[in-house]
Design an enzyme around this catalytic site. Structure first.
Site, short mmCIF file in Angstrom:
data_model
loop_
_atom_site.label_atom_id
_atom_site.label_comp_id
_atom_site.label_asym_id
_atom_site.label_seq_id
_atom_site.Cartn_x
_atom_site.Cartn_y
_atom_site.Cartn_z
N PRO A 2 0.82 -1.20 0.00
CA PRO A 2 0.00 0.00 0.00
C PRO A 2 0.86 1.26 0.00
CG PRO A 2 -0.69 -1.51 1.72
CD PRO A 2 0.60 -2.02 1.18
N TYR A 3 0.40 2.25 -0.74
CA TYR A 3 1.06 3.55 -0.80
C TYR A 3 -0.02 4.61 -0.67
CZ TYR A 3 3.09 7.71 -2.93
OH TYR A 3 3.49 8.99 -3.19
#
Length: 66
Positions: A2-3
């Site tokens: 995840p970013y």
């Protein structure tokens, strides 16, 4: 991996930024089962003169509200 890219106007304290990182990381883990060790969060602070809101630059809008 995840970013999350968080864009805010300048002025948040280090403690506030740390709380955002913690809360976003915990939410991704709780809701999506993402591993916190794989979560990346970037906080970008933007000058109010570089941010538009309601058809105006944010610093002008804030001055108008006073």
């Amino acid at each position: 991996m995840p970013y999350i890219n968080v864009q805010i106007t300048k002025g948040a304290s280090r403690e506030q930024k740390a709380e955002l990182v913690k809360d976003f990381t915990e939410s991704l883990q709780r809701v999506l089962g993402k591993n916190p060790e794989h979560t990346h969060i970037v906080i970008q602070e933007i000058e109010e003169a570089d941010w538009g809101f309601a058809g105006m630059l944010t610093d002008d809008w804030k001055q108008q509200q006073q």
